[in-house]
Design a protein around this motif. Structure first.
Motif, PDB file in Angstrom:
ATOM      1  N   GLN A  89       7.845  88.035 111.638  1.00  0.00           N
ATOM      2  CA  GLN A  89       8.329  88.808 110.490  1.00  0.00           C
ATOM      3  C   GLN A  89       8.519  87.911 109.272  1.00  0.00           C
ATOM      4  N   LEU A  90       8.993  86.695 109.521  1.00  0.00           N
ATOM      5  CA  LEU A  90       9.271  85.759 108.427  1.00  0.00           C
ATOM      6  C   LEU A  90       7.995  85.139 107.869  1.00  0.00           C
ATOM      7  N   ASP A  91       7.028  84.865 108.743  1.00  0.00           N
ATOM      8  CA  ASP A  91       5.771  84.250 108.296  1.00  0.00           C
ATOM      9  C   ASP A  91       4.676  84.617 109.286  1.00  0.00           C
ATOM     10  N   ALA A  92       3.811  85.522 108.884  1.00  0.00           N
ATOM     11  CA  ALA A  92       2.742  85.990 109.768  1.00  0.00           C
ATOM     12  C   ALA A  92       1.783  84.886 110.165  1.00  0.00           C
ATOM     13  N   ASP A  93       1.768  83.772 109.416  1.00  0.00           N
ATOM     14  CA  ASP A  93       0.827  82.690 109.704  1.00  0.00           C
ATOM     15  C   ASP A  93       1.360  81.686 110.720  1.00  0.00           C
ATOM     16  N   LEU A  94       2.631  81.794 111.086  1.00  0.00           N
ATOM     17  CA  LEU A  94       3.159  80.897 112.118  1.00  0.00           C
ATOM     18  C   LEU A  94       2.469  81.187 113.447  1.00  0.00           C
ATOM     19  N   SER A  95       2.151  80.135 114.185  1.00  0.00           N
ATOM     20  CA  SER A  95       1.576  80.312 115.520  1.00  0.00           C
ATOM     21  C   SER A  95       2.710  80.276 116.544  1.00  0.00           C
ATOM     22  N   VAL A  96       2.817  81.360 117.311  1.00  0.00           N
ATOM     23  CA  VAL A  96       3.934  81.531 118.251  1.00  0.00           C
ATOM     24  C   VAL A  96       3.376  81.963 119.600  1.00  0.00           C
ATOM     25  N   VAL A  97       3.811  81.305 120.669  1.00  0.00           N
ATOM     26  CA  VAL A  97       3.386  81.675 122.014  1.00  0.00           C
ATOM     27  C   VAL A  97       4.620  81.906 122.883  1.00  0.00           C
ATOM     28  N   VAL A  98       4.546  82.929 123.730  1.00  0.00           N
ATOM     29  CA  VAL A  98       5.607  83.230 124.693  1.00  0.00           C
ATOM     30  C   VAL A  98       5.018  83.116 126.094  1.00  0.00           C
ATOM     31  N   LEU A  99       5.662  82.328 126.942  1.00  0.00           N
ATOM     32  CA  LEU A  99       5.209  82.094 128.314  1.00  0.00           C
ATOM     33  C   LEU A  99       6.191  82.750 129.272  1.00  0.00           C
ATOM     34  N   GLU A 100       5.678  83.587 130.161  1.00  0.00           N
ATOM     35  CA  GLU A 100       6.530  84.369 131.059  1.00  0.00           C
ATOM     36  C   GLU A 100       6.100  84.133 132.506  1.00  0.00           C
ATOM     37  N   TRP A 137       8.458  97.072 125.725  1.00  0.00           N
ATOM     38  CA  TRP A 137       8.259  97.619 124.385  1.00  0.00           C
ATOM     39  C   TRP A 137       8.343  96.516 123.326  1.00  0.00           C
ATOM     40  N   MET A 138       9.305  95.596 123.480  1.00  0.00           N
ATOM     41  CA  MET A 138       9.428  94.493 122.532  1.00  0.00           C
ATOM     42  C   MET A 138       8.181  93.622 122.544  1.00  0.00           C
ATOM     43  N   ALA A 139       7.605  93.432 123.723  1.00  0.00           N
ATOM     44  CA  ALA A 139       6.366  92.637 123.816  1.00  0.00           C
ATOM     45  C   ALA A 139       5.242  93.304 123.039  1.00  0.00           C
ATOM     46  N   GLU A 140       5.169  94.626 123.092  1.00  0.00           N
ATOM     47  CA  GLU A 140       4.156  95.344 122.303  1.00  0.00           C
ATOM     48  C   GLU A 140       4.365  95.109 120.808  1.00  0.00           C
ATOM     49  N   GLN A 141       5.620  95.127 120.368  1.00  0.00           N
ATOM     50  CA  GLN A 141       5.917  94.876 118.950  1.00  0.00           C
ATOM     51  C   GLN A 141       5.527  93.449 118.564  1.00  0.00           C
ATOM     52  N   ALA A 142       5.811  92.504 119.457  1.00  0.00           N
ATOM     53  CA  ALA A 142       5.486  91.104 119.187  1.00  0.00           C
ATOM     54  C   ALA A 142       3.977  90.893 119.099  1.00  0.00           C
ATOM     55  N   GLU A 143       3.246  91.474 120.038  1.00  0.00           N
ATOM     56  CA  GLU A 143       1.792  91.299 120.032  1.00  0.00           C
ATOM     57  C   GLU A 143       1.158  91.957 118.814  1.00  0.00           C
ATOM     58  N   ALA A 144       1.721  93.067 118.365  1.00  0.00           N
ATOM     59  CA  ALA A 144       1.201  93.717 117.160  1.00  0.00           C
ATOM     60  C   ALA A 144       1.360  92.836 115.930  1.00  0.00           C
ATOM     61  N   LEU A 145       2.340  91.928 115.986  1.00  0.00           N
ATOM     62  CA  LEU A 145       2.565  90.989 114.877  1.00  0.00           C
ATOM     63  C   LEU A 145       1.733  89.721 115.014  1.00  0.00           C
ATOM     64  N   GLY A 146       1.039  89.561 116.154  1.00  0.00           N
ATOM     65  CA  GLY A 146       0.190  88.390 116.341  1.00  0.00           C
ATOM     66  C   GLY A 146       0.748  87.334 117.268  1.00  0.00           C
ATOM     67  N   VAL A 147       1.844  87.646 117.976  1.00  0.00           N
ATOM     68  CA  VAL A 147       2.390  86.704 118.955  1.00  0.00           C
ATOM     69  C   VAL A 147       1.471  86.674 120.179  1.00  0.00           C
ATOM     70  N   GLU A 148       1.206  85.486 120.705  1.00  0.00           N
ATOM     71  CA  GLU A 148       0.463  85.352 121.956  1.00  0.00           C
ATOM     72  C   GLU A 148       1.457  85.361 123.114  1.00  0.00           C
ATOM     73  N   ILE A 149       1.252  86.268 124.059  1.00  0.00           N
ATOM     74  CA  ILE A 149       2.136  86.358 125.222  1.00  0.00           C
ATOM     75  C   ILE A 149       1.303  86.174 126.476  1.00  0.00           C
ATOM     76  N   PHE A 150       1.714  85.204 127.316  1.00  0.00           N
ATOM     77  CA  PHE A 150       0.990  84.908 128.547  1.00  0.00           C
ATOM     78  C   PHE A 150       1.906  85.114 129.752  1.00  0.00           C
ATOM     79  N   PRO A 151       1.823  86.290 130.413  1.00  0.00           N
ATOM     80  CA  PRO A 151       2.579  86.460 131.661  1.00  0.00           C
ATOM     81  C   PRO A 151       1.896  85.712 132.792  1.00  0.00           C
ATOM     82  N   GLY A 152       2.634  85.528 133.897  1.00  0.00           N
ATOM     83  CA  GLY A 152       2.084  84.802 135.034  1.00  0.00           C
ATOM     84  C   GLY A 152       1.949  83.314 134.793  1.00  0.00           C
ATOM     85  N   MET A 153       2.658  82.805 133.800  1.00  0.00           N
ATOM     86  CA  MET A 153       2.573  81.376 133.442  1.00  0.00           C
ATOM     87  C   MET A 153       3.949  80.737 133.592  1.00  0.00           C
TER      88      MET A 153
END
Length: 549
Positions: free
Chosen positions: A31-42, A121-137
């Protein structure tokens, strides 16, 4: 040992754990900067697979993060309609009126939710913003820089040999590196514990305290279902054996969450938290509600209960601890998800400001200040004495003196100051010889169930060829120390039947670890009186697969 060669990927922020704290941080960063690269590992097989919470959600965290969450379809569908508090005896109960309770205990405006579904649902919102989410990691190691700062994590190690070594078929994983790393692993996360120890973040703070929360989902007779009803109980069956209580939440589709919490500072090593939960369901009030229904899911997890005075320092060079990795549960409210979300938002804002200033891998001190002095700290400070009073003086003192202290804190002062917790939960365990055995009724298979039957309803699974993720620091301790001195309480405190002592005629007893049963609650890491069990992550995707917790 040959150095393991791994590929690496660089991000602005690396987030470990797709719970409410980690996902809130990811969303806020974008939300603050769409160009930031952000990854979530689950580590779970999907987002939400390892999420278990009560849960009555205070939406203030969601309001701050995504003000239009209703329009965006957040799964907050069941507003709380009525609040009930009961003090139970074996054959009945007394309702505690709502009017003497401090305003913070009111659930008006809150929602009964599945936090697993909220996180999906939050993960869907995050991915729509360009967050990379990797489950099983699963994230199994920290990566440190030349100056001792946190640089990233190792994720995605698969196929270790049975002894934990790397073989020909082992996938060594990747290094995911970032300007900042956020650890939002939930309660007693293994990387968080490593960081707290490495940087001595607990110094000057009270030890963390914990409870064990167990939960079943029931489908009940529609005539008994009261959508939006919230009930909490205290007293029977625990009595003086342990602190704790229950929750019964009526959500949609004739479903009810039935949960039970046992504070892990109990003294009697013969106590069997899981069987206390099963016995609770035979109370006339509960048995009548569940009669004719069916249990459709089961799970368990530890809960942080230390509160305000137990929060460690939250930042070290390159890393910040979020949510339950710090311990942000408001114990009398039985709520922490709102604070987890607010902590993710605060960490994201601090990291964004630092990156804008050209910084990296330093301490995000602004985040710590915001947590302690902002809404999270204000929420937790008001209730900081309830848990230590309960632990030291019992339930009635907690209700009266703790309740009075919450009232005065609401007015801006406390005549008690800040009380200490004292011992860790492990150290609170006393020798078995000082205590009597507790006789637990056999489960009837209708209202109450044996552990292994119930564990099947957690849908947990672990690849059996991998090394056990539950590691003994000294393999001799369970039989040589814990069995004679404490009647080896791991047989009882584990809500999934992972640990057993096998005795066969003519042979010495053996300590067996059935790691395949593990539901990742972390109780063993907390309560073992010898602190001999180290909980580490299994390979990614393993563990429970909660559908609706």
């Amino acid at each position: 040992m040959t150095k393991i060669e791994r590929e690496s990927m660089e991000y602005d922020v690396v987030i470990v754990g797709a719970g409410p704290a980690g996902l809130s941080a990811a969303i806020r960063l974008k939300q603050l900067d769409a160009d930031l690269s952000v990854v979530v590992l689950e580590k779970g097989s999907e987002v939400g697979a390892h999420i278990l919470s009560g849960a009555v959600l205070d939406p203030c965290g969601l309001d701050a993060l995504i003000p239009d969450w209703k329009k965006k379809g957040a799964p907050l569908n069941v507003p709380v309609k009525d609040d009930n508090f009961y003090m139970l005896g074996e054959g009945g109960g007394v309702r505690i009126p709502n009017w003497p309770m401090p305003p913070l205990m009111n659930n008006h405006g809150n929602y009964i939710v599945s936090m697993g579904n909220v996180c999906r649902w939050m993960a869907e919102q995050a991915e729509a913003l360009g967050v990379e989410i990797f489950p099983g990691m699963a994230c199994s190691e920290m990566v440190y820089g030349d100056n001792g700062e946190v640089r990233g994590v190792v994720a995605g190690v698969f196929g270790l040999e049975a002894d934990g070594s790397y073989g020909e078929g082992t996938e060594p994983g990747m290094e995911l590196l970032g300007k900042y790393v956020f650890l939002s692993e939930g309660v007693r996360g293994s990387l968080s514990q490593e960081v707290i120890g490495k940087y001595n973040l607990g110094e000057g703070h009270e030890p963390q305290k914990y409870g064990l929360g167990m939960k079943e989902i029931w489908e009940i007779d529609p005539d008994k279902h009261k959508e939006g009803s919230v009930t909490h109980t205290m007293g029977w069956p625990l009595g003086k054996n342990a602190g704790g209580g229950s929750f019964i939440y009526h959500l949609e589709n004739n479903q009810v969450y039935v949960g039970f919490v046992v504070h892990l500072n109990y003294k009697n090593p013969h106590l069997f938290p899981y069987m206390e939960f099963q016995r609770f369901k035979h109370h006339p009030m509960v048995a009548e509600l569940l009669k004719g229904g069916k249990r459709i899911a089961y799970g368990a997890r530890a809960i942080t209960e230390g509160g305000y005075q137990s929060m460690p320092k939250m930042v070290a060079p390159g890393v910040a601890l979020l949510g339950c990795s710090v311990g942000m549960v408001n114990v009398p409210r039985i709520k922490g998800n709102h604070n987890a979300m607010l902590s993710g938002k605060a960490a994201a804002e601090a990291a964004f400001a630092a990156i804008q200033d050209g910084r990296a891998s330093d301490e995000l001190s602004d985040y710590e200040v915001e947590v302690r002095e902002g809404p999270i700290g204000q929420d937790l400070k008001k209730v900081r004495n309830v848990k230590p009073i309960w632990s030291k003086s019992g339930l009635m003192a907690s209700l009266t003196l703790g309740g009075l202290d919450m009232w005065t804190n609401t007015l801006g002062f406390s005549f008690l100051g800040t009380k200490s917790h004292g011992k860790t939960d492990a150290a609170a365990t006393e020798k078995a010889a000082r205590w009597n055995l507790i006789d637990y009724p056999k489960p009837d298979g209708k209202l109450s169930f044996d552990r292994l039957t119930n564990v099947a309803f957690s849908f947990t699974n672990h690849e059996e060829s991998q090394p056990a993720h539950l590691k003994l620091r000294d393999a001799s301790v369970p039989i040589a120390v814990n069995l004679p001195e404490y009647a080896e309480p791991a047989q009882r405190y584990c809500p999934a039947g992972v640990y057993e002592v096998v005795e066969e005629a003519g042979k010495d007893p053996r300590f067996v670890i059935n790691f395949q049963n593990c539901v990742h609650c972390k109780t063993c890491d907390i309560k073992d009186p010898s602190q001999n069990i180290h909980w580490t992550v299994p390979q990614g995707g393993d563990g429970p697969n909660y559908p609706n917790m």
